[in-house]
Design a protein around this motif. Sequence first.
Motif, short mmCIF file in Angstrom:
data_model
loop_
_atom_site.label_atom_id
_atom_site.label_comp_id
_atom_site.label_asym_id
_atom_site.label_seq_id
_atom_site.Cartn_x
_atom_site.Cartn_y
_atom_site.Cartn_z
N ASP A 163 0.82 -1.22 0.00
CA ASP A 163 0.00 0.00 0.00
C ASP A 163 0.85 1.27 0.00
O ASP A 163 0.33 2.38 0.11
N GLY A 164 2.16 1.10 -0.09
CA GLY A 164 3.06 2.24 -0.12
C GLY A 164 3.62 2.63 1.23
O GLY A 164 4.50 3.49 1.30
N SER A 165 3.13 2.03 2.29
CA SER A 165 3.62 2.36 3.63
C SER A 165 4.97 1.70 3.88
O SER A 165 5.32 0.68 3.26
N ARG A 166 5.70 2.28 4.79
CA ARG A 166 7.01 1.76 5.16
C ARG A 166 7.11 1.68 6.68
O ARG A 166 6.46 2.42 7.40
N LEU A 167 7.95 0.77 7.14
CA LEU A 167 8.14 0.61 8.59
C LEU A 167 9.60 0.28 8.86
O LEU A 167 10.16 -0.63 8.26
N ARG A 168 10.19 1.07 9.75
CA ARG A 168 11.56 0.80 10.18
C ARG A 168 11.53 0.39 11.64
O ARG A 168 10.82 0.99 12.46
N LEU A 169 12.31 -0.63 11.96
CA LEU A 169 12.46 -1.06 13.35
C LEU A 169 13.85 -0.65 13.80
O LEU A 169 14.86 -1.24 13.40
N MET A 213 6.06 -12.19 9.53
CA MET A 213 5.23 -11.15 10.15
C MET A 213 4.94 -10.02 9.17
O MET A 213 3.83 -9.47 9.15
N ALA A 214 5.94 -9.67 8.37
CA ALA A 214 5.74 -8.61 7.37
C ALA A 214 4.73 -9.04 6.32
O ALA A 214 3.89 -8.24 5.88
N LYS A 215 4.79 -10.30 5.89
CA LYS A 215 3.82 -10.80 4.91
C LYS A 215 2.41 -10.77 5.49
O LYS A 215 1.45 -10.39 4.80
N GLN A 216 2.27 -11.18 6.74
CA GLN A 216 0.95 -11.16 7.37
C GLN A 216 0.41 -9.74 7.45
O GLN A 216 -0.77 -9.49 7.18
N ARG A 217 1.29 -8.81 7.80
CA ARG A 217 0.85 -7.41 7.87
C ARG A 217 0.47 -6.90 6.49
O ARG A 217 -0.52 -6.17 6.32
N ASN A 218 1.26 -7.25 5.50
CA ASN A 218 0.97 -6.82 4.14
C ASN A 218 -0.37 -7.39 3.66
O ASN A 218 -1.17 -6.68 3.02
N ASP A 219 -0.65 -8.64 4.00
CA ASP A 219 -1.92 -9.27 3.61
C ASP A 219 -3.09 -8.56 4.28
O ASP A 219 -4.15 -8.37 3.65
N LEU A 221 -3.15 -5.41 5.25
CA LEU A 221 -3.29 -4.09 4.62
C LEU A 221 -3.98 -4.20 3.27
O LEU A 221 -4.81 -3.37 2.89
N SER A 222 -3.63 -5.25 2.52
CA SER A 222 -4.21 -5.44 1.20
C SER A 222 -5.70 -5.77 1.28
O SER A 222 -6.49 -5.41 0.41
N ALA A 223 -6.07 -6.47 2.37
CA ALA A 223 -7.46 -6.90 2.52
C ALA A 223 -8.34 -5.82 3.13
O ALA A 223 -9.57 -5.91 3.07
N ALA A 224 -7.73 -4.78 3.70
CA ALA A 224 -8.51 -3.72 4.34
C ALA A 224 -9.29 -2.93 3.29
O ALA A 224 -8.78 -2.68 2.19
#
Length: 226
Positions: A163-169, A213-219, A221-224
């Motif tokens: 969705d274009g979002s980024r996350l840095r840890l 975890m990143a894939k789950q978050r991406n899924d 976001l895509s489903a929202a």
Amino acid sequence: MATLELLNPVAHAGLRLRLTPRFSTHFAQIVASEFLQAMQDHPILFTKHPETGAFYAGALLALEPGDALSDNAGVEPYRPADLVRQGFFLAEGNLAIDPDAPVFTPDGTPLFEANGEPSDALRGVQRATHILHHGLPETDAIIARFLALRLIEPIDIALNFDDGSRLRLDGLYSISLDALHALSDRDALDLFRRGDLQLAYAQTASIQHIRRMAKQRNDRLSAAPA
């Protein structure tokens, strides 16, 4: 400052503990004896105490505060001892509680059986407290050995989502496999004999969970809905 009360089967006979599958934080401190269990479900990383700057080890339970928790095929993931014992403390070798802690609720699981014996829930807390009491100084010593050998280095975790979002840890560290493999035979053998080598490889192997975890978050976001 919480006012602690020594746990007593008479005074606290009606006290109930809320057992929830959800974690209360996205990053929880763990000790060395938990590494092999925690690595099955969570990335294990090092970070620094904000007050002291000392390193400690933790399990990454979610990618950021408030993020949905990682899921491992519907199986409840490993719960770190530091979360199991929430609301409980050791006071001069005895178990004490903060009666105002949110883990104590009227509709929770009893801490004591009708005969005054600890319930299974309380026995779990006792085990967790024991793990932490013995494990914290042991883990501090292990981390000190890793630091002395310059094995701990910052880890760069930058995630991009569809969705274009980024996350840095930020503020996280890992064992450097390059540094580990460059150790002298003497230092490597010492780590092996102490059991530290197994922990180092467990920690580095656990990092693979970040991709899941990143894939789950991406899924999610895509489903929202847009």
